[in-house]
Write a protein that holds these residues in place. Sequence first.
Motif, PDB file in Angstrom:
ATOM      1  N   TRP A   1       5.154 -11.500 -14.815  1.00  0.00           N
ATOM      2  CA  TRP A   1       5.724 -10.459 -13.953  1.00  0.00           C
ATOM      3  C   TRP A   1       4.656  -9.652 -13.232  1.00  0.00           C
ATOM      4  CZ3 TRP A   1      10.623  -8.423 -12.772  1.00  0.00           C
ATOM      5  CH2 TRP A   1      11.711  -9.095 -13.335  1.00  0.00           C
ATOM      6  N   ILE A   2       3.396  -9.772 -13.634  1.00  0.00           N
ATOM      7  CA  ILE A   2       2.367  -8.890 -13.078  1.00  0.00           C
ATOM      8  C   ILE A   2       2.271  -9.036 -11.563  1.00  0.00           C
ATOM      9  CG2 ILE A   2      -0.111  -8.406 -13.009  1.00  0.00           C
ATOM     10  CD1 ILE A   2      -0.255  -9.066 -15.970  1.00  0.00           C
ATOM     11  N   GLY A   3       2.117 -10.276 -11.083  1.00  0.00           N
ATOM     12  CA  GLY A   3       1.984 -10.490  -9.648  1.00  0.00           C
ATOM     13  C   GLY A   3       3.178  -9.998  -8.861  1.00  0.00           C
ATOM     14  N   PRO A   4       4.425 -10.424  -9.219  1.00  0.00           N
ATOM     15  CA  PRO A   4       5.589  -9.947  -8.464  1.00  0.00           C
ATOM     16  C   PRO A   4       5.775  -8.436  -8.492  1.00  0.00           C
ATOM     17  CG  PRO A   4       6.169 -11.897  -9.740  1.00  0.00           C
ATOM     18  CD  PRO A   4       4.782 -11.509 -10.155  1.00  0.00           C
ATOM     19  N   LEU A   5       5.503  -7.799  -9.642  1.00  0.00           N
ATOM     20  CA  LEU A   5       5.660  -6.349  -9.713  1.00  0.00           C
ATOM     21  C   LEU A   5       4.640  -5.623  -8.844  1.00  0.00           C
ATOM     22  CD1 LEU A   5       6.428  -5.771 -13.498  1.00  0.00           C
ATOM     23  CD2 LEU A   5       7.900  -5.131 -11.577  1.00  0.00           C
ATOM     24  N   LEU A   6       3.383  -6.091  -8.887  1.00  0.00           N
ATOM     25  CA  LEU A   6       2.367  -5.459  -8.043  1.00  0.00           C
ATOM     26  C   LEU A   6       2.637  -5.706  -6.562  1.00  0.00           C
ATOM     27  CD1 LEU A   6      -0.914  -6.227 -10.045  1.00  0.00           C
ATOM     28  CD2 LEU A   6       0.260  -4.033  -9.818  1.00  0.00           C
ATOM     29  N   ALA A   7       3.313  -6.810  -6.261  1.00  0.00           N
ATOM     30  CA  ALA A   7       3.616  -7.131  -4.859  1.00  0.00           C
ATOM     31  C   ALA A   7       4.882  -6.448  -4.362  1.00  0.00           C
ATOM     32  CB  ALA A   7       3.748  -8.645  -4.686  1.00  0.00           C
ATOM     33  N   ALA A   8       5.693  -5.876  -5.273  1.00  0.00           N
ATOM     34  CA  ALA A   8       7.003  -5.352  -4.879  1.00  0.00           C
ATOM     35  C   ALA A   8       6.894  -4.280  -3.806  1.00  0.00           C
ATOM     36  CB  ALA A   8       7.728  -4.804  -6.114  1.00  0.00           C
ATOM     37  N   THR A   9       5.968  -3.339  -3.972  1.00  0.00           N
ATOM     38  CA  THR A   9       5.815  -2.270  -2.988  1.00  0.00           C
ATOM     39  C   THR A   9       5.468  -2.829  -1.618  1.00  0.00           C
ATOM     40  OG1 THR A   9       5.023  -0.796  -4.740  1.00  0.00           O
ATOM     41  CG2 THR A   9       4.615  -0.107  -2.476  1.00  0.00           C
ATOM     42  N   SER A  10       4.590  -3.806  -1.593  1.00  0.00           N
ATOM     43  CA  SER A  10       4.151  -4.349  -0.309  1.00  0.00           C
ATOM     44  C   SER A  10       5.178  -5.287   0.306  1.00  0.00           C
ATOM     45  CB  SER A  10       2.816  -5.077  -0.491  1.00  0.00           C
ATOM     46  OG  SER A  10       1.807  -4.138  -0.830  1.00  0.00           O
ATOM     47  N   ILE A  11       6.000  -5.939  -0.520  1.00  0.00           N
ATOM     48  CA  ILE A  11       7.108  -6.718   0.046  1.00  0.00           C
ATOM     49  C   ILE A  11       8.031  -5.789   0.821  1.00  0.00           C
ATOM     50  CG2 ILE A  11       9.187  -8.048  -0.541  1.00  0.00           C
ATOM     51  CD1 ILE A  11       7.605  -9.229  -2.888  1.00  0.00           C
ATOM     52  N   GLY A  12       8.360  -4.652   0.205  1.00  0.00           N
ATOM     53  CA  GLY A  12       9.140  -3.659   0.929  1.00  0.00           C
ATOM     54  C   GLY A  12       8.414  -3.161   2.162  1.00  0.00           C
ATOM     55  N   GLY A  13       7.080  -3.014   2.058  1.00  0.00           N
ATOM     56  CA  GLY A  13       6.298  -2.539   3.194  1.00  0.00           C
ATOM     57  C   GLY A  13       6.343  -3.477   4.381  1.00  0.00           C
ATOM     58  N   VAL A  14       6.297  -4.784   4.118  1.00  0.00           N
ATOM     59  CA  VAL A  14       6.370  -5.765   5.209  1.00  0.00           C
ATOM     60  C   VAL A  14       7.730  -5.687   5.898  1.00  0.00           C
ATOM     61  CG1 VAL A  14       6.387  -8.222   5.758  1.00  0.00           C
ATOM     62  CG2 VAL A  14       4.675  -7.309   4.180  1.00  0.00           C
ATOM     63  N   ILE A  15       8.792  -5.643   5.087  1.00  0.00           N
ATOM     64  CA  ILE A  15      10.139  -5.569   5.656  1.00  0.00           C
ATOM     65  C   ILE A  15      10.305  -4.284   6.465  1.00  0.00           C
ATOM     66  CG2 ILE A  15      12.603  -5.419   5.104  1.00  0.00           C
ATOM     67  CD1 ILE A  15      11.965  -7.054   2.558  1.00  0.00           C
ATOM     68  N   GLY A  16       9.912  -3.155   5.873  1.00  0.00           N
ATOM     69  CA  GLY A  16      10.040  -1.891   6.576  1.00  0.00           C
ATOM     70  C   GLY A  16       9.192  -1.817   7.823  1.00  0.00           C
ATOM     71  N   GLY A  17       7.989  -2.393   7.769  1.00  0.00           N
ATOM     72  CA  GLY A  17       7.115  -2.371   8.934  1.00  0.00           C
ATOM     73  C   GLY A  17       7.682  -3.162  10.097  1.00  0.00           C
ATOM     74  N   ILE A  18       8.255  -4.329   9.803  1.00  0.00           N
ATOM     75  CA  ILE A  18       8.852  -5.149  10.864  1.00  0.00           C
ATOM     76  C   ILE A  18      10.033  -4.423  11.494  1.00  0.00           C
ATOM     77  CG2 ILE A  18      10.105  -7.290  11.325  1.00  0.00           C
ATOM     78  CD1 ILE A  18       8.357  -8.617   9.167  1.00  0.00           C
ATOM     79  N   LEU A  19      10.886  -3.832  10.657  1.00  0.00           N
ATOM     80  CA  LEU A  19      12.038  -3.092  11.190  1.00  0.00           C
ATOM     81  C   LEU A  19      11.588  -1.906  12.039  1.00  0.00           C
ATOM     82  CD1 LEU A  19      14.391  -3.067   8.055  1.00  0.00           C
ATOM     83  CD2 LEU A  19      14.627  -4.465  10.131  1.00  0.00           C
ATOM     84  N   TYR A  20      10.586  -1.186  11.544  1.00  0.00           N
ATOM     85  CA  TYR A  20      10.097  -0.004  12.260  1.00  0.00           C
ATOM     86  C   TYR A  20       9.472  -0.381  13.596  1.00  0.00           C
ATOM     87  CZ  TYR A  20       7.582   4.405  13.004  1.00  0.00           C
ATOM     88  OH  TYR A  20       7.109   5.579  13.530  1.00  0.00           O
ATOM     89  N   ALA A  21       8.772  -1.507  13.621  1.00  0.00           N
ATOM     90  CA  ALA A  21       8.117  -1.930  14.863  1.00  0.00           C
ATOM     91  C   ALA A  21       9.123  -2.304  15.944  1.00  0.00           C
ATOM     92  CB  ALA A  21       7.191  -3.111  14.583  1.00  0.00           C
ATOM     93  N   THR A  22      10.336  -2.712  15.545  1.00  0.00           N
ATOM     94  CA  THR A  22      11.339  -3.131  16.531  1.00  0.00           C
ATOM     95  C   THR A  22      12.216  -1.991  17.005  1.00  0.00           C
ATOM     96  OG1 THR A  22      12.911  -3.716  14.779  1.00  0.00           O
ATOM     97  CG2 THR A  22      11.411  -5.448  15.526  1.00  0.00           C
ATOM     98  N   LEU A  23      12.108  -0.829  16.353  1.00  0.00           N
ATOM     99  CA  LEU A  23      12.968   0.297  16.721  1.00  0.00           C
ATOM    100  C   LEU A  23      12.370   1.105  17.874  1.00  0.00           C
ATOM    101  CD1 LEU A  23      13.945   1.680  13.188  1.00  0.00           C
ATOM    102  CD2 LEU A  23      15.342   0.275  14.708  1.00  0.00           C
TER     103      LEU A  23
END
Length: 446
Positions: free
Chosen positions: A259-281
């Motif tokens: 679980w270490i890798g997925p948990l440490l990546a969780a914040t940045s997975i959200g960051g990628v999604i949020g960044g793409i949405l924000y860039a299109t708004l």
Amino acid sequence: MSTAAFGHLAHLRRRPVRGLLTIAFLARTTAAVLPITLLLSLAQSYGYGRASAVTGGYTFALALLLPLRGRLLDHYGAQRALTVMGGCAMTLLTLVAFSVGQRWPWWSTLLLVTCASLSSPPLNAALRSSWRLLVTDARQLKAVHAADSILEEAGFVLAPLTAGAAVLALGAHRAYEATVVCYLAVIAAYLLAARRHRLGTQTPTNPPASDGRRRRWLGPLAQPRIRRIMVPLLVMGTVFGGTGIFVPAYAQHLDATGWIGPLLAATSIGGVIGGILYATLTLTSSHWHIYRILALAFALPACFLFLARPLWLLATLLMLAGLFVTPLFITAFLLVDATATDDTRIEANTWVGASADIANGAVAVTIGALVSAQRWDTALLLLSACAAAGVITALLTPIPAPGKGAQGTTGEHAPTGSDPVLPGPQPAPAGGRPGPVVGEPPATRP
């Protein structure tokens, strides 16, 4: 997607923007793998208490003195300074890898890794301070900063997954040594790109009217608006630093190393999604209003970390908070662009990452001591308290009134059909090279 949006994407594919984005992505991703593999390698030899003292200590020192290196570039020019800093950092990092492999005393590794970090060239800050020279309007500037921050966050998704896989395949010590080799190669390429495109080279066009003692000491922090930009990033850093230590320690405590890798990546997975949405708004509110909303939205999910003993809930909360990480960074860089003066521009950009890392390093050491004593609930409660303080601060901090920024703009630009022209060369035709382009490992976070 609109014709204008296609035009901005086409701009990102032009030289040297495309190449600089690529090398920056590789450098930041490799740099993000380094602290994870170092933490796990040292924890294997000394336990999480001393391991977190090393990683948290050097992160704090790096963040505290990063703006000083940016100031050196602002005052003395970038080309020679970047080369000297890069050579020193690469030599010292090689010694760090040797000390880890030979299991030297932990304090010697701390000394070496701190010196390596302090000599690291602020490549990313120099790069971000010069994106404005490649664009002609605020929409393009947002597009470039958005692409830069989204790629950085994508690197933070890839980094923990890569680190986890490397540790499983090679063992903690070998994984760190392999990461160091890759980082040395990538940073050498980054330095070559910096020299080729004259990264960090700027001619001040708007020196301050007065150069008082307070401004000489504080640099860009003498401006109240710059200080306000830093506050949400300090809160963000507490969550980054705390979870960066808590996650691997807690996962190993539960015999859930996978679980270490997925948990440490969780914040940045959200960051990628949020960044793409924000860039299109296309948002009509001022950047300051948006910044407050983003700060609140990031901190609110983190307030519930004290409930996150189940790993699935921990991952969910980190991903929800992560949705607003990249938009926060994008907006912070846009506000810095609008507020900082040219004679402090690189240093001002370093404070964006340094603010997060100062809190990151301080909280990492504290959380390391708590998890070493297996006080899991106390560690999560502390992180929730930091997030709650962020919510209160965001609600109580007044939004600056509209005023002239460094470039004669308000710093609160709402995209319209008549975006102001920014200083800098006009874009070259597709495939051509714009005028002189005027780089720093990223903020350490999960």
